[in-house]
Write a protein that holds these residues in place. Structure first.
Motif, short mmCIF file in Angstrom:
data_model
loop_
_atom_site.label_atom_id
_atom_site.label_comp_id
_atom_site.label_asym_id
_atom_site.label_seq_id
_atom_site.Cartn_x
_atom_site.Cartn_y
_atom_site.Cartn_z
N SER A 72 0.85 -1.19 0.00
CA SER A 72 0.00 0.00 0.00
C SER A 72 0.88 1.24 0.00
O SER A 72 1.85 1.32 0.77
N ALA A 73 0.55 2.19 -0.86
CA ALA A 73 1.16 3.52 -0.80
C ALA A 73 0.08 4.46 -0.32
O ALA A 73 -1.05 4.41 -0.81
N HIS A 74 0.40 5.33 0.67
CA HIS A 74 -0.67 6.16 1.20
C HIS A 74 -0.14 7.50 1.71
O HIS A 74 1.04 7.64 2.06
N ILE A 75 -1.07 8.45 1.76
CA ILE A 75 -0.76 9.80 2.20
C ILE A 75 -1.80 10.22 3.22
O ILE A 75 -3.01 10.19 2.94
N GLN A 94 3.78 7.52 2.93
CA GLN A 94 4.11 6.25 3.58
C GLN A 94 3.77 5.06 2.68
O GLN A 94 2.99 5.19 1.74
N TRP A 95 4.34 3.94 3.02
CA TRP A 95 3.92 2.68 2.42
C TRP A 95 3.85 1.63 3.53
O TRP A 95 4.45 1.78 4.59
N GLY A 96 3.08 0.58 3.26
CA GLY A 96 2.92 -0.45 4.27
C GLY A 96 2.15 -1.63 3.74
O GLY A 96 1.98 -1.78 2.52
N LEU A 97 1.66 -2.48 4.65
CA LEU A 97 0.93 -3.71 4.29
C LEU A 97 1.71 -4.54 3.28
O LEU A 97 1.14 -5.21 2.43
N MET A 98 3.02 -4.50 3.40
CA MET A 98 3.89 -5.15 2.42
C MET A 98 4.07 -6.63 2.74
O MET A 98 4.38 -7.01 3.86
N GLU A 99 3.86 -7.46 1.72
CA GLU A 99 4.16 -8.89 1.78
C GLU A 99 4.64 -9.31 0.40
O GLU A 99 4.10 -8.86 -0.61
N ALA A 100 5.65 -10.18 0.36
CA ALA A 100 6.16 -10.63 -0.94
C ALA A 100 6.83 -11.98 -0.80
O ALA A 100 7.42 -12.30 0.24
N GLU A 101 6.75 -12.76 -1.87
CA GLU A 101 7.39 -14.07 -1.87
C GLU A 101 8.91 -13.98 -1.97
O GLU A 101 9.62 -14.77 -1.36
N ARG A 102 9.39 -12.99 -2.75
CA ARG A 102 10.83 -12.89 -3.01
C ARG A 102 11.27 -11.43 -3.00
O ARG A 102 10.46 -10.52 -3.11
N LEU A 126 8.18 6.98 4.23
CA LEU A 126 8.40 6.23 5.46
C LEU A 126 7.65 4.90 5.36
O LEU A 126 6.57 4.83 4.78
N GLY A 127 8.23 3.87 5.93
CA GLY A 127 7.54 2.59 5.93
C GLY A 127 8.29 1.55 6.74
O GLY A 127 9.46 1.75 7.09
N PRO A 128 7.67 0.44 7.04
CA PRO A 128 6.25 0.22 6.78
C PRO A 128 5.38 0.84 7.88
O PRO A 128 5.70 0.77 9.05
N ILE A 129 4.30 1.47 7.45
CA ILE A 129 3.26 1.97 8.35
C ILE A 129 1.95 1.47 7.77
O ILE A 129 1.59 1.83 6.65
N SER A 130 1.26 0.63 8.49
CA SER A 130 0.13 -0.11 7.92
C SER A 130 -1.18 0.16 8.65
O SER A 130 -1.50 -0.51 9.60
N GLN A 131 -2.00 1.05 8.15
CA GLN A 131 -1.73 2.20 7.29
C GLN A 131 -1.63 3.45 8.16
O GLN A 131 -0.79 4.30 7.93
N SER A 132 -2.50 3.54 9.16
CA SER A 132 -2.43 4.64 10.10
C SER A 132 -1.32 4.37 11.12
O SER A 132 -1.00 3.22 11.43
N ILE A 133 -0.74 5.44 11.65
CA ILE A 133 0.27 5.30 12.71
C ILE A 133 -0.34 4.63 13.94
O ILE A 133 0.37 4.04 14.76
N TRP A 134 -1.68 4.66 14.07
CA TRP A 134 -2.37 4.05 15.20
C TRP A 134 -2.68 2.57 14.97
O TRP A 134 -3.26 1.93 15.84
N GLU A 135 -2.33 2.04 13.80
CA GLU A 135 -2.62 0.64 13.52
C GLU A 135 -1.39 -0.22 13.78
O GLU A 135 -1.14 -0.62 14.90
#
Length: 382
Positions: A72-75, A94-102, A126-135
């Motif tokens: 996720s890319a977010h502002i 920010q970006w976050g919620l990142m998952e990847a196989e490789r 900045l990252g990872p922040i998924s998605q709010s700083i409160w999450e």
């Protein structure tokens, strides 16, 4: 095989976005599968109050029609108005919620997220922040050997190298502290508590769930004052507060949330939650066919191993005083006893705590807790 990165555009895409971690972590016994309905709600603008002041673009990575990554890319428009010395500020996305196989999949996803942020006028990420700083802010870099508690994240150890290999450098760490709550606190802490109990100006009270909105307003006022100078602080908005109330009300118990009053005025609070992750982990993301009944029974009278303190605060005017730590120790002790006696808990987790929050770190160390997990936020100029 070539990897294709595309923005999500449908309900089916959002479902694929949520489903991916279930495959990537299926052999990780310390991963806690989220309830899929809640996970979908977090990335659906109509269901998440955070989107009232934020915008996001989610991406999927596919290889021969198979989903192999997500990001996720977010502002956060409120974060853009914060002072730069506190982490965010103008031009910071920010970006976050990142998952990847490789790693190559991650690199392609990160490039897409950064590209979107640049198109939106951002100059730093900045990252990872998924998605709010409160999450769930930060990447887990230490503490992979045990499951996270409610509202805390988990990650693959390889992700750290992938992020740092992409040119990101550490910006801030969040720490959680673990302690055995069946043991009494050191004598010095007992003396401080006893002194507070003898002070007629101090009152430590339970919250009253029957007055949920009124009590929430008191806590929010203290929170926004106490945390306003912290790194990453973004005030909670009414839509977010409403969402938090709906999500947390079922696990709010009067004796686990305390408000401290000084001369009749609320000046501090401590929120403690039974670790819902212990109840939802066996459900594997679904309340069907009988998961809802099991969860409902658990919520009526939870018996847990772990309780978590996600939020604690003292008004700024008292933060440099001995009174601040005295109120904190009193609330911690009263909740410790209630957790053991009424919920069967044996373990407590405090945090997250910012690495430069010396006041809270000192309190955690004084009650003989230890750091059990470290989460790290990274940054890079675009």
């Amino acid at each position: 095989m070539s990897v294709t990165i595309r923005p999500i555009s449908s309900k089916a895409d959002r479902k694929a976005f949520v489903d991916l971690p279930f495959r990537l972590y299926r052999d990780d016994s310390n991963w806690v599968p989220p309830l899929k309905g809640e996970a979908l709600g977090l990335i659906t603008p109509e269901k998440n109050g955070w989107y009232s002041h934020a915008r996001a673009q989610l991406f999927l990575a596919e290889e021969e029609g198979r989903v192999v990554g997500r990001i996720s890319a977010h502002i956060d428009t409120l974060a853009l108005t914060m002072p730069p010395e506190r982490g965010f500020g103008p031009g910071v996305g920010q970006w976050g919620l990142m998952e990847a196989e490789r790693q190559d999949v991650f690199a392609a996803l990160l490039a897409a997220a950064e590209g979107w942020l640049r198109e939106e006028g951002m100059t730093r990420a900045l990252g990872p922040i998924s998605q709010s700083i409160w999450e769930e802010p930060g990447l887990l870099i230490e503490g992979f050997d045990h499951a996270p508690t409610i509202m805390m994240g988990h990650a693959k150890p390889a992700y750290r190298g992938w992020i740092e290999g992409a040119g990101y450098t550490p910006v801030k760490q969040m720490l959680t502290y673990d302690l055995d709550i069946t043991q009494e606190f050191p004598k010095i802490v007992k003396r401080i508590i006893k002194s507070g109990e003898a002070n007629p100006r101090i009152r430590i009270r339970n919250v009253d769930k029957r007055k949920f909105e009124e009590e929430a307003a008191i806590i929010l006022a203290i929170l926004n004052d106490a945390w306003s100078n912290n790194w990453g602080f973004v005030p909670l908005t009414p839509p977010e507060i409403k969402d938090v109330g709906v999500k947390l009300k079922p696990i709010v118990f009067n004796d686990l949330i305390r408000i401290a009053e000084l001369d009749g005025r609320p000046v501090a609070f401590m929120i403690t939650l039974p670790d819902l992750n212990e109840a939802i982990k066996p459900l594997n993301g679904s309340l069907l066919p009988f998961g809802w009944a099991k969860l409902l029974m658990w919520l009526r009278k939870p018996r847990v191993r772990t309780i978590r303190v996600p939020l604690m605060g003292v008004v700024k005017e008292l933060q440099a005083s001995r009174m601040a730590s005295q109120l904190a120790f009193m609330m911690i002790e009263y909740i410790r006893k209630a957790s053991v006696d009424n919920y069967g808990a044996s373990r407590g987790e405090i945090g997250w705590i910012l690495d430069d929050n010396q006041g809270m770190r000192s309190i955690a160390q004084t009650i003989e807790s230890r750091v059990n997990k470290i989460y790290q936020v990274y940054g890079r100029d675009l």
